[in-house]
Design a protein around this motif. Structure first.
Motif, PDB file in Angstrom:
ATOM      1  N   PRO A 109       0.791  -1.233   0.000  1.00 12.88           N
ATOM      2  CA  PRO A 109       0.000   0.000   0.000  1.00 12.88           C
ATOM      3  C   PRO A 109       0.823   1.283   0.000  1.00 12.88           C
ATOM      4  O   PRO A 109       0.267   2.357  -0.241  1.00 12.88           O
ATOM      5  CB  PRO A 109      -0.796  -0.115   1.300  1.00 12.88           C
ATOM      6  N   LEU A 110       2.133   1.206   0.271  1.00 10.98           N
ATOM      7  CA  LEU A 110       2.905   2.426   0.485  1.00 10.98           C
ATOM      8  C   LEU A 110       4.083   2.621  -0.467  1.00 10.98           C
ATOM      9  O   LEU A 110       4.415   3.753  -0.806  1.00 10.98           O
ATOM     10  CB  LEU A 110       3.430   2.455   1.927  1.00 10.98           C
ATOM     11  N   LEU A 111       4.748   1.529  -0.888  1.00 14.12           N
ATOM     12  CA  LEU A 111       5.991   1.644  -1.648  1.00 14.12           C
ATOM     13  C   LEU A 111       6.013   0.638  -2.795  1.00 14.12           C
ATOM     14  O   LEU A 111       5.220  -0.310  -2.821  1.00 14.12           O
ATOM     15  CB  LEU A 111       7.198   1.391  -0.737  1.00 14.12           C
ATOM     16  N   ILE A 112       6.948   0.836  -3.724  1.00 14.14           N
ATOM     17  CA  ILE A 112       7.192  -0.181  -4.742  1.00 14.14           C
ATOM     18  C   ILE A 112       7.678  -1.441  -4.020  1.00 14.14           C
ATOM     19  O   ILE A 112       8.557  -1.360  -3.168  1.00 14.14           O
ATOM     20  CB  ILE A 112       8.281   0.284  -5.733  1.00 14.14           C
ATOM     21  N   PRO A 113       7.132  -2.614  -4.310  1.00  6.61           N
ATOM     22  CA  PRO A 113       7.594  -3.836  -3.641  1.00  6.61           C
ATOM     23  C   PRO A 113       9.087  -4.077  -3.854  1.00  6.61           C
ATOM     24  O   PRO A 113       9.638  -3.750  -4.913  1.00  6.61           O
ATOM     25  CB  PRO A 113       6.758  -4.937  -4.317  1.00  6.61           C
ATOM     26  N   GLY A 114       9.739  -4.644  -2.852  1.00  9.65           N
ATOM     27  CA  GLY A 114      11.181  -4.857  -2.900  1.00  9.65           C
ATOM     28  C   GLY A 114      11.664  -5.612  -4.123  1.00  9.65           C
ATOM     29  O   GLY A 114      12.721  -5.302  -4.686  1.00  9.65           O
ATOM     30  N   LEU A 115      10.916  -6.613  -4.580  1.00  8.50           N
ATOM     31  CA  LEU A 115      11.326  -7.403  -5.734  1.00  8.50           C
ATOM     32  C   LEU A 115      11.340  -6.600  -7.032  1.00  8.50           C
ATOM     33  O   LEU A 115      11.950  -7.016  -8.016  1.00  8.50           O
ATOM     34  CB  LEU A 115      10.415  -8.617  -5.904  1.00  8.50           C
ATOM     35  N   LEU A 116      10.665  -5.448  -7.045  1.00 11.17           N
ATOM     36  CA  LEU A 116      10.574  -4.645  -8.266  1.00 11.17           C
ATOM     37  C   LEU A 116      11.364  -3.338  -8.173  1.00 11.17           C
ATOM     38  O   LEU A 116      11.364  -2.548  -9.114  1.00 11.17           O
ATOM     39  CB  LEU A 116       9.111  -4.315  -8.571  1.00 11.17           C
ATOM     40  N   GLN A 117      12.031  -3.108  -7.047  1.00 14.54           N
ATOM     41  CA  GLN A 117      12.731  -1.839  -6.846  1.00 14.54           C
ATOM     42  C   GLN A 117      14.039  -1.766  -7.623  1.00 14.54           C
ATOM     43  O   GLN A 117      14.746  -2.768  -7.784  1.00 14.54           O
ATOM     44  CB  GLN A 117      13.034  -1.640  -5.360  1.00 14.54           C
ATOM     45  N   THR A 118      14.382  -0.569  -8.083  1.00 11.52           N
ATOM     46  CA  THR A 118      15.727  -0.328  -8.594  1.00 11.52           C
ATOM     47  C   THR A 118      16.661  -0.180  -7.395  1.00 11.52           C
ATOM     48  O   THR A 118      16.226   0.064  -6.266  1.00 11.52           O
ATOM     49  CB  THR A 118      15.790   0.951  -9.436  1.00 11.52           C
ATOM     50  N   ALA A 119      17.947  -0.303  -7.650  1.00  8.02           N
ATOM     51  CA  ALA A 119      18.918  -0.157  -6.565  1.00  8.02           C
ATOM     52  C   ALA A 119      18.850   1.243  -5.965  1.00  8.02           C
ATOM     53  O   ALA A 119      18.939   1.412  -4.744  1.00  8.02           O
ATOM     54  CB  ALA A 119      20.322  -0.454  -7.076  1.00  8.02           C
ATOM     55  N   ASP A 120      18.677   2.268  -6.798  1.00 13.95           N
ATOM     56  CA  ASP A 120      18.634   3.642  -6.285  1.00 13.95           C
ATOM     57  C   ASP A 120      17.393   3.882  -5.423  1.00 13.95           C
ATOM     58  O   ASP A 120      17.449   4.600  -4.421  1.00 13.95           O
ATOM     59  CB  ASP A 120      18.661   4.642  -7.443  1.00 13.95           C
ATOM     60  N   TYR A 121      16.270   3.299  -5.824  1.00 16.26           N
ATOM     61  CA  TYR A 121      15.049   3.424  -5.033  1.00 16.26           C
ATOM     62  C   TYR A 121      15.247   2.775  -3.663  1.00 16.26           C
ATOM     63  O   TYR A 121      14.894   3.353  -2.623  1.00 16.26           O
ATOM     64  CB  TYR A 121      13.896   2.768  -5.785  1.00 16.26           C
ATOM     65  N   ALA A 122      15.836   1.582  -3.663  1.00 13.75           N
ATOM     66  CA  ALA A 122      16.087   0.884  -2.401  1.00 13.75           C
ATOM     67  C   ALA A 122      17.034   1.687  -1.517  1.00 13.75           C
ATOM     68  O   ALA A 122      16.813   1.825  -0.310  1.00 13.75           O
ATOM     69  CB  ALA A 122      16.668  -0.507  -2.675  1.00 13.75           C
ATOM     70  N   ARG A 123      18.092   2.236  -2.110  1.00 19.91           N
ATOM     71  CA  ARG A 123      19.046   3.035  -1.333  1.00 19.91           C
ATOM     72  C   ARG A 123      18.356   4.230  -0.687  1.00 19.91           C
ATOM     73  O   ARG A 123      18.619   4.553   0.479  1.00 19.91           O
ATOM     74  CB  ARG A 123      20.175   3.537  -2.233  1.00 19.91           C
ATOM     75  N   ALA A 124      17.501   4.896  -1.441  1.00 24.44           N
ATOM     76  CA  ALA A 124      16.811   6.069  -0.900  1.00 24.44           C
ATOM     77  C   ALA A 124      15.964   5.692   0.301  1.00 24.44           C
ATOM     78  O   ALA A 124      15.918   6.423   1.299  1.00 24.44           O
ATOM     79  CB  ALA A 124      15.947   6.706  -1.987  1.00 24.44           C
ATOM     80  N   LEU A 125      15.301   4.552   0.239  1.00 20.55           N
ATOM     81  CA  LEU A 125      14.487   4.102   1.366  1.00 20.55           C
ATOM     82  C   LEU A 125      15.356   3.797   2.579  1.00 20.55           C
ATOM     83  O   LEU A 125      15.037   4.198   3.706  1.00 20.55           O
ATOM     84  CB  LEU A 125      13.691   2.863   0.968  1.00 20.55           C
TER      85      LEU A 125
END
Length: 276
Positions: A109-125
């Motif tokens: 409900p809140l974020l792009i699911p981890g399996l679909l995230q780019t590395a930069d998106y994950a880093r920002a989180l």
């Protein structure tokens, strides 16, 4: 090859099963595989039975032999570098359950699911969680390794539900979000991945409390991983799984159709690009 503990993990078992399946499919004996890889037939047998841990050179030889585009090499690296650190529940999920799933159904409900995230998106989180840069990079690498499940030779069917506002939440800025949505569009073209969005005015509120993933396994009961601010849990308890399945289906009943969802992703992607 290194000796493996009495109870091998699921990835070692999977490596052996895939080797045996491809060997038999190709009509090869263990001796023939051994000759190609420059090892003994007993070693091939031990790997197939998950009694020995496959090493990188052996895995690369298998990729050349069966033309598997690096599958065995990636799996061997995954075994050598565990997918997760942290709580035992997460290690079990990331190293055993998720890689062995035949189907994954995720609600976020809140974020792009981890399996679909780019590395930069994950880093920002992760950076937003006030942790050291070393820990940020460690967790990002773990998340990227987990995504190898999407590109294995027989990937699971992946069903993704997200709230539409996830696309508009400015994680890391316009350029990062444009790249992340481009990644979603790329993944949506794969036959085994289905992405659907739920409208912001959905009448179903059941899933707003937490996100979760349901993992369907071929030789074990379905397992659910629930991620919430209050607690995290991985369980095969029938009551908990049934509750998650029912919640997922109610949310999905309110979702946009797949084509509509992809069109909405394209529209929001374009708006992020215009802001760069």
């Amino acid at each position: 090859m290194a000796e493996h503990p009495a109870k091998p993990n699921a990835l070692v078992v999977r490596f052996g099963r895939e080797l045996r399946r491809l060997r038999k499919q190709s009509g090869m004996s263990q001796g023939r595989v051994a000759r190609f890889c420059g090892c003994s037939g007993s070693l091939v047998s031990s790997v197939e039975l998950a009694k020995r841990v496959p090493q990188p050179d052996f895995a690369k030889s298998l990729d050349r032999l069966f033309e598997t585009d690096g599958f065995f090499g990636r799996l061997a690296a995954y075994i050598a570098q565990p997918a997760a650190s942290g709580p035992l529940w997460f290690q079990r999920w990331a190293e055993e359950i998720e890689p062995g799933a035949v189907a994954l159904r995720t609600w976020e409900p809140l974020l792009i699911p981890g399996l679909l995230q780019t590395a930069d998106y994950a880093r920002a989180l992760f950076r937003g969680a006030n942790m050291s840069e070393e820990r940020v990079e460690e967790l990002t690498a773990i998340r990227m390794r987990r995504q190898q499940v999407l590109t294995r030779p027989d990937p699971p069917a992946v069903w993704v539900l997200m709230d539409e506002w996830v696309l508009k939440r400015p994680v890391g800025g316009p350029a990062l979000m444009a790249a992340q949505l481009a990644r979603l569009l790329e993944l949506s073209e794969l036959r085994h991945i289905t992405i659907q969005l739920t409208p912001y005015d959905t009448r179903c509120y059941d899933g707003f409390m937490s996100g979760f993933i349901l993992a369907e396994l071929s030789e074990a009961p379905t397992i659910v991983s629930v991620d919430s601010a209050a607690s995290d849990e991985v369980t095969a308890d029938p009551t908990a799984v049934a509750r998650a399945v029912n919640c997922y289906e109610r949310i999905r009943a309110e979702a946009f159709r797949v084509g509509q969802s992809v069109d909405l992703i394209k529209k929001v992607w374009g708006s992020w690009k215009q802001q760069i």
